[in-house]
Design an enzyme around this catalytic site. Structure first.
Site, PDB file in Angstrom:
ATOM      1  N   HIS A   1      42.613  42.407  31.189  1.00  0.00           N
ATOM      2  CA  HIS A   1      41.777  43.009  32.240  1.00  0.00           C
ATOM      3  C   HIS A   1      40.593  43.703  31.585  1.00  0.00           C
ATOM      4  O   HIS A   1      40.755  44.410  30.593  1.00  0.00           O
ATOM      5  CB  HIS A   1      42.613  44.005  33.064  1.00  0.00           C
ATOM      6  CG  HIS A   1      41.986  44.400  34.369  1.00  0.00           C
ATOM      7  ND1 HIS A   1      40.785  45.088  34.447  1.00  0.00           N
ATOM      8  CD2 HIS A   1      42.383  44.198  35.651  1.00  0.00           C
ATOM      9  CE1 HIS A   1      40.497  45.283  35.739  1.00  0.00           C
ATOM     10  NE2 HIS A   1      41.435  44.753  36.491  1.00  0.00           N
TER      11      HIS A   1
ATOM     12  N   ASP B   1      40.097  52.241  48.070  1.00  0.00           N
ATOM     13  CA  ASP B   1      40.827  51.604  46.973  1.00  0.00           C
ATOM     14  C   ASP B   1      41.817  52.604  46.381  1.00  0.00           C
ATOM     15  O   ASP B   1      41.518  53.257  45.389  1.00  0.00           O
ATOM     16  CB  ASP B   1      39.833  51.104  45.917  1.00  0.00           C
ATOM     17  CG  ASP B   1      40.525  50.440  44.738  1.00  0.00           C
ATOM     18  OD1 ASP B   1      41.774  50.308  44.764  1.00  0.00           O
ATOM     19  OD2 ASP B   1      39.829  50.065  43.784  1.00  0.00           O
TER      20      ASP B   1
ATOM     21  N   HIS C   1      43.404  45.757  47.695  1.00  0.00           N
ATOM     22  CA  HIS C   1      41.969  45.605  47.946  1.00  0.00           C
ATOM     23  C   HIS C   1      41.718  44.722  49.173  1.00  0.00           C
ATOM     24  O   HIS C   1      40.864  45.035  50.007  1.00  0.00           O
ATOM     25  CB  HIS C   1      41.270  44.982  46.728  1.00  0.00           C
ATOM     26  CG  HIS C   1      41.401  45.789  45.479  1.00  0.00           C
ATOM     27  ND1 HIS C   1      40.970  45.344  44.259  1.00  0.00           N
ATOM     28  CD2 HIS C   1      41.919  47.021  45.263  1.00  0.00           C
ATOM     29  CE1 HIS C   1      41.211  46.270  43.337  1.00  0.00           C
ATOM     30  NE2 HIS C   1      41.795  47.284  43.922  1.00  0.00           N
TER      31      HIS C   1
ATOM     32  N   GLU D   1      50.172  46.911  39.861  1.00  0.00           N
ATOM     33  CA  GLU D   1      49.332  47.993  39.336  1.00  0.00           C
ATOM     34  C   GLU D   1      49.621  49.235  40.178  1.00  0.00           C
ATOM     35  O   GLU D   1      48.711  49.880  40.700  1.00  0.00           O
ATOM     36  CB  GLU D   1      47.843  47.646  39.448  1.00  0.00           C
ATOM     37  CG  GLU D   1      47.435  46.385  38.705  1.00  0.00           C
ATOM     38  CD  GLU D   1      46.004  45.960  39.004  1.00  0.00           C
ATOM     39  OE1 GLU D   1      45.308  45.533  38.067  1.00  0.00           O
ATOM     40  OE2 GLU D   1      45.586  46.036  40.180  1.00  0.00           O
TER      41      GLU D   1
ATOM     42  N   HIS E   1      47.442  40.483  42.323  1.00  0.00           N
ATOM     43  CA  HIS E   1      47.723  41.879  41.990  1.00  0.00           C
ATOM     44  C   HIS E   1      48.491  42.428  43.179  1.00  0.00           C
ATOM     45  O   HIS E   1      47.937  42.578  44.271  1.00  0.00           O
ATOM     46  CB  HIS E   1      46.431  42.670  41.788  1.00  0.00           C
ATOM     47  CG  HIS E   1      45.865  42.553  40.409  1.00  0.00           C
ATOM     48  ND1 HIS E   1      44.616  43.041  40.083  1.00  0.00           N
ATOM     49  CD2 HIS E   1      46.394  42.039  39.270  1.00  0.00           C
ATOM     50  CE1 HIS E   1      44.398  42.810  38.789  1.00  0.00           C
ATOM     51  NE2 HIS E   1      45.454  42.198  38.283  1.00  0.00           N
TER      52      HIS E   1
ATOM     53  N   HIS F   1      36.386  42.863  37.590  1.00  0.00           N
ATOM     54  CA  HIS F   1      35.855  43.302  38.877  1.00  0.00           C
ATOM     55  C   HIS F   1      34.414  42.813  38.943  1.00  0.00           C
ATOM     56  O   HIS F   1      33.811  42.492  37.925  1.00  0.00           O
ATOM     57  CB  HIS F   1      35.895  44.816  38.988  1.00  0.00           C
ATOM     58  CG  HIS F   1      37.285  45.366  38.985  1.00  0.00           C
ATOM     59  ND1 HIS F   1      37.554  46.708  39.052  1.00  0.00           N
ATOM     60  CD2 HIS F   1      38.495  44.756  38.938  1.00  0.00           C
ATOM     61  CE1 HIS F   1      38.866  46.903  39.039  1.00  0.00           C
ATOM     62  NE2 HIS F   1      39.456  45.737  38.959  1.00  0.00           N
TER      63      HIS F   1
ATOM     64  N   ARG G   1      38.679  53.162  28.356  1.00  0.00           N
ATOM     65  CA  ARG G   1      37.772  54.242  28.763  1.00  0.00           C
ATOM     66  C   ARG G   1      36.514  54.363  27.919  1.00  0.00           C
ATOM     67  O   ARG G   1      35.685  55.207  28.186  1.00  0.00           O
ATOM     68  CB  ARG G   1      38.524  55.575  28.793  1.00  0.00           C
ATOM     69  CG  ARG G   1      39.447  55.630  29.994  1.00  0.00           C
ATOM     70  CD  ARG G   1      40.199  56.923  30.134  1.00  0.00           C
ATOM     71  NE  ARG G   1      41.025  56.841  31.327  1.00  0.00           N
ATOM     72  CZ  ARG G   1      42.200  56.243  31.390  1.00  0.00           C
ATOM     73  NH1 ARG G   1      42.713  55.680  30.303  1.00  0.00           N
ATOM     74  NH2 ARG G   1      42.874  56.188  32.519  1.00  0.00           N
TER      75      ARG G   1
ATOM     76  N   HIS H   1      45.902  52.575  45.354  1.00  0.00           N
ATOM     77  CA  HIS H   1      47.131  51.789  45.287  1.00  0.00           C
ATOM     78  C   HIS H   1      48.341  52.644  45.654  1.00  0.00           C
ATOM     79  O   HIS H   1      48.352  53.847  45.423  1.00  0.00           O
ATOM     80  CB  HIS H   1      47.323  51.231  43.873  1.00  0.00           C
ATOM     81  CG  HIS H   1      46.203  50.336  43.429  1.00  0.00           C
ATOM     82  ND1 HIS H   1      46.252  49.598  42.276  1.00  0.00           N
ATOM     83  CD2 HIS H   1      45.004  50.051  43.999  1.00  0.00           C
ATOM     84  CE1 HIS H   1      45.132  48.909  42.148  1.00  0.00           C
ATOM     85  NE2 HIS H   1      44.355  49.175  43.173  1.00  0.00           N
TER      86      HIS H   1
ATOM     87  N   ASP I   1      43.885  40.834  44.916  1.00  0.00           N
ATOM     88  CA  ASP I   1      44.597  42.113  44.918  1.00  0.00           C
ATOM     89  C   ASP I   1      44.948  42.443  46.367  1.00  0.00           C
ATOM     90  O   ASP I   1      44.063  42.549  47.220  1.00  0.00           O
ATOM     91  CB  ASP I   1      43.677  43.192  44.305  1.00  0.00           C
ATOM     92  CG  ASP I   1      44.377  44.531  44.134  1.00  0.00           C
ATOM     93  OD1 ASP I   1      44.949  45.037  45.120  1.00  0.00           O
ATOM     94  OD2 ASP I   1      44.325  45.086  43.019  1.00  0.00           O
TER      95      ASP I   1
ATOM     96  N   GLU J   1      38.127  39.306  40.611  1.00  0.00           N
ATOM     97  CA  GLU J   1      39.047  40.041  41.484  1.00  0.00           C
ATOM     98  C   GLU J   1      38.325  40.529  42.741  1.00  0.00           C
ATOM     99  O   GLU J   1      37.249  41.121  42.657  1.00  0.00           O
ATOM    100  CB  GLU J   1      39.650  41.232  40.716  1.00  0.00           C
ATOM    101  CG  GLU J   1      40.595  42.058  41.582  1.00  0.00           C
ATOM    102  CD  GLU J   1      41.345  43.142  40.805  1.00  0.00           C
ATOM    103  OE1 GLU J   1      41.295  43.158  39.561  1.00  0.00           O
ATOM    104  OE2 GLU J   1      41.990  43.968  41.484  1.00  0.00           O
TER     105      GLU J   1
ATOM    106  N   TYR K   1      37.182  49.781  32.078  1.00  0.00           N
ATOM    107  CA  TYR K   1      36.653  50.452  33.271  1.00  0.00           C
ATOM    108  C   TYR K   1      35.132  50.567  33.334  1.00  0.00           C
ATOM    109  O   TYR K   1      34.543  50.508  34.406  1.00  0.00           O
ATOM    110  CB  TYR K   1      37.209  51.884  33.360  1.00  0.00           C
ATOM    111  CG  TYR K   1      38.691  51.972  33.579  1.00  0.00           C
ATOM    112  CD1 TYR K   1      39.293  51.310  34.652  1.00  0.00           C
ATOM    113  CD2 TYR K   1      39.500  52.732  32.744  1.00  0.00           C
ATOM    114  CE1 TYR K   1      40.658  51.397  34.869  1.00  0.00           C
ATOM    115  CE2 TYR K   1      40.866  52.823  32.948  1.00  0.00           C
ATOM    116  CZ  TYR K   1      41.441  52.159  34.018  1.00  0.00           C
ATOM    117  OH  TYR K   1      42.789  52.244  34.224  1.00  0.00           O
TER     118      TYR K   1
END
Ligand code: MN
Ligand code: MN
Ligand code: ZN
Length: 281
Positions: A67, A227, A180, A258, A214, A107, A37, A229, A177, A143, A70
């Site tokens: 990964h 998006d 996605h 995820e 993913h 991403h 974050r 999950h 993913d 991704e 964000y």
């Protein structure tokens, strides 16, 4: 046997991620190498990296996936954010090297309304710069996204377009993913639909570039561009969809969940649902 794991927390110290994965019966896992974050993070101490590497080797986990955090947006039209994003990419590639993590998932970002051509130019330059600054064996995995407004990388064609413009394409792979992909219009519910999606991926990108799946169900419907999950089998892809995914070529790849963290279903129950649908339980 499935190569199955999930995204685990590094809370406490980074090597604790390995304990968490092992406790859940995983033989692969994904982490953020730092707090996802913030923009900055302190350097990894050599002893932290050593403890992590030693545990991964001892537990026979292979491979580990990193990964990107964000905040970075590799397609941002805003210079300041863009520069910081490229810097983050370089830092993350270096952290993966230190931790002997062979793959970093990213991403493709959002052009924020500046247009897809601006987005492409930014992201291609970002990846070329990132890879040129870091020498070593870490592959960057692009991704696919859900195709939400202004997001880059919702279609296989877009991903191919980017890969074609990378100076060192052998250092780039793909992460698919399922949430996605489904939200972006790639159906995964029936056996025929899964086969057709795989065929498109193979024709446009090349199946051999795919290094990771993913595995997430989707709250949004086919082509909803949402998006969100969902637990395995509890969303719009559904149990039958995951049975077909797992029995296809996708099921032979490393699978990372995820899925949401909530009361409806635990991580271990999601992992067991995958094993059940793959016919392993
Ligand atoms: Mn992701
Ligand atoms: Mn994902
Ligand atoms: Zn997502």
């Amino acid at each position: 046997m499935l190569k199955l794991g999930l995204h685990v927390s590094i809370s406490g110290s980074i090597d604790k991620a390995v304990d968490r994965a092992v406790k859940l019966g995983c033989n692969t896992f994904q982490i953020f190498t730092r707090n996802p974050r913030g923009w900055r993070s302190r350097e990894l101490k050599p002893e932290e990296a050593e403890a992590f590497i030693e545990k991964v080797e001892r537990c026979g986990i292979d491979p580990v996936f990193g990964h990107m955090p964000y905040l970075p947006n590799l397609a941002s039209p805003k210079d300041e954010i863009y520069e910081k994003s490229v810097e983050s990419l370089i830092m993350e590639l270096n952290r993966c090297l230190k931790l002997r993590i062979p793959y970093l998932v990213t991403h493709l970002g959002s052009h924020l309304g500046a247009g897809i051509d601006v987005g492409f130019e930014r992201i291609i330059n970002a990846i070329n710069k990132g890879l040129s600054e870091v020498n070593g064996d870490v592959m960057l995995l692009l991704e696919n996204t859900a195709g939400t407004k202004n997001s880059m990388g919702g279609s296989f064609e877009d991903i191919r377009y980017i890969i074609d413009r990378i100076d060192e394409p052998e250092r780039v792979g793909v992460c698919f993913d399922t949430c996605h992909g489904f939200a972006a219009g790639y159906d995964l519910r029936t056996r025929e639909a899964v086969e057709s999606t795989i065929r498109k991926l193979d024709e446009i990108i090349g199946f051999e570039r795919l290094k990771l799946v993913h595995l997430n169900d989707s709250k949004g419907g086919l082509n909803s561009r949402i998006d969100r999950h969902e637990h395995i089998g509890m969303g719009m892809i559904g149990e039958e969809g995951f049975r077909n995914i797992l029995q296809s070529r996708l099921g032979k790849l490393p699978l990372i969940l995820e899925t949401p963290v909530d009361k409806r279903r635990s991580d271990i129950e999601n992992l067991n649902k995958v094993r059940e649908l793959a016919g392993e339980l």
